[in-house]
Design an enzyme around this catalytic site. Structure first.
Site, PDB file in Angstrom:
ATOM      1  N   TYR A 118       0.789  -1.063  -0.034  1.00  0.00           N
ATOM      2  CA  TYR A 118      -0.190  -0.366   0.051  1.00  0.00           C
ATOM      3  C   TYR A 118       1.160   1.309   0.223  1.00  0.00           C
ATOM      4  O   TYR A 118       1.624   1.497   1.162  1.00  0.00           O
ATOM      5  CB  TYR A 118      -0.823  -0.110   1.451  1.00  0.00           C
ATOM      6  CG  TYR A 118      -2.038   1.056   1.272  1.00  0.00           C
ATOM      7  CD1 TYR A 118      -2.808   1.335   0.239  1.00  0.00           C
ATOM      8  CD2 TYR A 118      -1.447   1.869   2.092  1.00  0.00           C
ATOM      9  CE1 TYR A 118      -3.232   2.423   0.619  1.00  0.00           C
ATOM     10  CE2 TYR A 118      -2.713   3.621   1.970  1.00  0.00           C
ATOM     11  CZ  TYR A 118      -3.234   3.415   1.384  1.00  0.00           C
ATOM     12  OH  TYR A 118      -4.112   4.322   1.239  1.00  0.00           O
ATOM     13  N   ASP A 168       8.809   2.554   0.683  1.00  0.00           N
ATOM     14  CA  ASP A 168       7.930   3.454   1.110  1.00  0.00           C
ATOM     15  C   ASP A 168       8.447   3.581   3.107  1.00  0.00           C
ATOM     16  O   ASP A 168       7.891   2.445   3.401  1.00  0.00           O
ATOM     17  CB  ASP A 168       6.728   2.706   1.095  1.00  0.00           C
ATOM     18  CG  ASP A 168       5.382   3.677   1.406  1.00  0.00           C
ATOM     19  OD1 ASP A 168       5.223   4.217   2.636  1.00  0.00           O
ATOM     20  OD2 ASP A 168       4.134   3.298   0.706  1.00  0.00           O
ATOM     21  N   LYS A 170       3.488  10.389   8.482  1.00  0.00           N
ATOM     22  CA  LYS A 170       3.500  10.130   9.937  1.00  0.00           C
ATOM     23  C   LYS A 170       3.997  10.843  11.328  1.00  0.00           C
ATOM     24  O   LYS A 170       3.769  11.735  11.284  1.00  0.00           O
ATOM     25  CB  LYS A 170       3.362   8.841  10.159  1.00  0.00           C
ATOM     26  CG  LYS A 170       2.709   7.840   8.954  1.00  0.00           C
ATOM     27  CD  LYS A 170       1.465   6.410   9.441  1.00  0.00           C
ATOM     28  CE  LYS A 170       0.411   5.306   8.099  1.00  0.00           C
ATOM     29  NZ  LYS A 170      -0.510   5.662   8.403  1.00  0.00           N
TER      30      LYS A 170
END
Ligand SMILES: Cc1ncc(COP(=O)(O)O)c(C=O)c1O
Length: 441
Positions: free
Chosen positions: A147, A242, A270
């Site tokens: 993802y 990622d 984040k």
């Protein structure tokens, strides 16, 4: 933690009604809670959340990962308060964001330069664009089950219900132009031989290989990331990690430090914004230079701009978070708390006799209800999702909030929190149907 009354105050019921009326599905894009357990967050502090009706929850969702210090950490709150007095956004270079860029380059092995974005989705999107500009190719390779946010190239074969033969991509969303499917090659995570075979045929068309070094809950098999590194180096294809989840979580230098493999570019998000919207593309100077506006008008220029990019409030929140993470023993404590919980859950599962296992690393993990070995997305499809849903619902009823398929640990979680969580988990496992077999067994 209240387990007694699930009744909502009229105020909370009214807010939920308004949400149902004006937000599609009554949510923000996150997953829906069971109707009778849905709640509205009023405040958070440390490892806890409280809803509008006053009920307390132990939080392992942590804002989907950013809140590694817990909610409303005093150092972050103080830094943000001070910045608020000086303005909240400028759309210009400012001191906090430059200090954060410097710190990211100091911390993250591949980072020589940084371009800030507001979300992780943008960070992976622009990392891919920069790679295309550098490599002068257009297609990308990603991994099945990986993802990378919700842009059109990312939402390919992240959650295919009926996976196709590699490297064909399956879109995960309506509204994505079919033409994008042909731009994305999908490979199996942890299967270096297949990646090598695909690259032998397609390397010349590829602009980048993008991977979550730790894919969802799947840890890389020994040699997988190093093998990817060697193959992409051989073909001179930029390798993008990622690290939106793993950055500053697995180690101060992220998964690239933790696993000891350095990509060409990475996406961060984040934690670097300390709970505010901030993310970044970081990496090799020769690739990052495509973002330099002095190249505008040349075929090498990568256009990238965003109103809130480089936001100083997010920057000071991120910097304050990183100061806490640099304190001696911070990661040792984080891993220790995570290990206590993860190993505790593993022990409970062993005793339960259920076909289930706990997978992931110490600070991000979850239970998967299957006894098959799990190294890739297709193996994950053997899991019994209904069992996990029942487990999550039981925990939520008793005031434990976790992601649908993920549990994050923070520095705010105490030994007492862990002990309380294991008690609830034990009871939750006991409540599950014994005779049930795994869904696809
Ligand atoms: C690995 C990974 N990449 C990218 C993203 C997208 O980040 P954002 O939600 O900030 O767009 C996420 C979000 O959870 C993620 O887990």
């Amino acid at each position: 933690m209240s387990t007694a009354s699930r009744t909502r105050t009229s105020e909370e019921s009214r807010i939920l009604e308004v949400a149902a009326e004006h937000l599609p599905g009554g949510v923000l894009g996150s997953s829906r809670m069971p109707e009778d357990l849905a709640f509205v967050v009023k405040r958070g502090r440390g490892s806890k959340l409280w809803d509008v009706s006053g009920r307390e929850y132990l939080d392992y969702l942590l804002g989907s990962g950013p809140m590694i210090l817990g909610h409303a950490h005093p150092a972050v709150v103080a830094a943000v308060r001070e910045q608020l007095e000086n303005g909240t956004t400028y759309f210009m270079v400012n001191e906090p964001i430059v200090r954060l860029a410097e710190e990211l380059c100091r911390a993250v092995p591949c980072a020589e330069q940084v371009r800030f974005t507001s979300t992780g989705t943008e960070a992976t999107f622009f990392a891919l664009r920069a790679a295309r500009a550098w490599r002068k190719r257009e297609k990308i390779m990603k991994f099945e089950g990986g993802y990378h946010g919700s842009h059109d190239y990312a939402l390919m074969s992240s959650t295919p219900k009926a996976p196709k033969a590699f490297p064909a991509a399956t879109p995960d969303s309506a509204g994505i132009p079919h033409v994008i499917e042909g731009e994305v090659l999908v490979a199996p995570y942890n299967d270096l031989a297949t990646v090598e075979a695909l690259l032998a045929v397609h390397a010349d068309t590829l602009a980048a290989v993008i991977v979550e070094p730790f894919q969802r809950l799947l840890a890389p098999q020994p040699g997988f990331l190093a093998g990817l590194r060697a193959l992409t180096t051989r073909y001179q294809i930029p390798l993008i990690f990622d690290e939106v989840v793993t950055g500053f979580r697995f180690a101060y230098g992220g998964a690239q430090e933790y696993y000891g493999v350095v990509p060409d570019l990475c996406a961060l998000g984040k934690i670097i914004g300390g709970g505010f919207p901030l993310a970044a593309v970081a990496g090799r100077r020769d690739i990052m230079k495509a973002f330099d506006p002095r190249l505008d008008g040349t075929p090498d220029f990568v256009a990238q701009v965003g109103t809130l990019n480089g936001n100083p409030v997010a920057a000071v929140a991120g910097l304050a978070t990183l100061v806490e993470l640099r304190k001696p023993g911070a990661y040792a404590r984080l891993h220790q708390t995570g290990r206590a919980l993860r190993d505790g859950v593993a022990e409970l599962l062993k005793r339960s006799g259920l076909p289930a296992q706990v997978i992931g690393e110490t600070t991000v993990f979850d239970i998967v209800f299957t006894d098959r070995p799990l190294t890739d997305y297709r193996a994950m499809l053997t899991a019994d999702g209904a069992m996990l849903k029942a487990f999550n619902t039981y925990c939520l009823e008793r005031g434990i909030v976790k992601g649908k398929e993920k549990l994050y640990v923070s520095l705010a979680h105490s030994d007492e929190d862990v002990a309380r969580t294991l008690e609830v988990f034990e009871a939750a496992l006991r409540s599950l149907p014994r005779s049930r077999q795994t869904a696809r067994a």
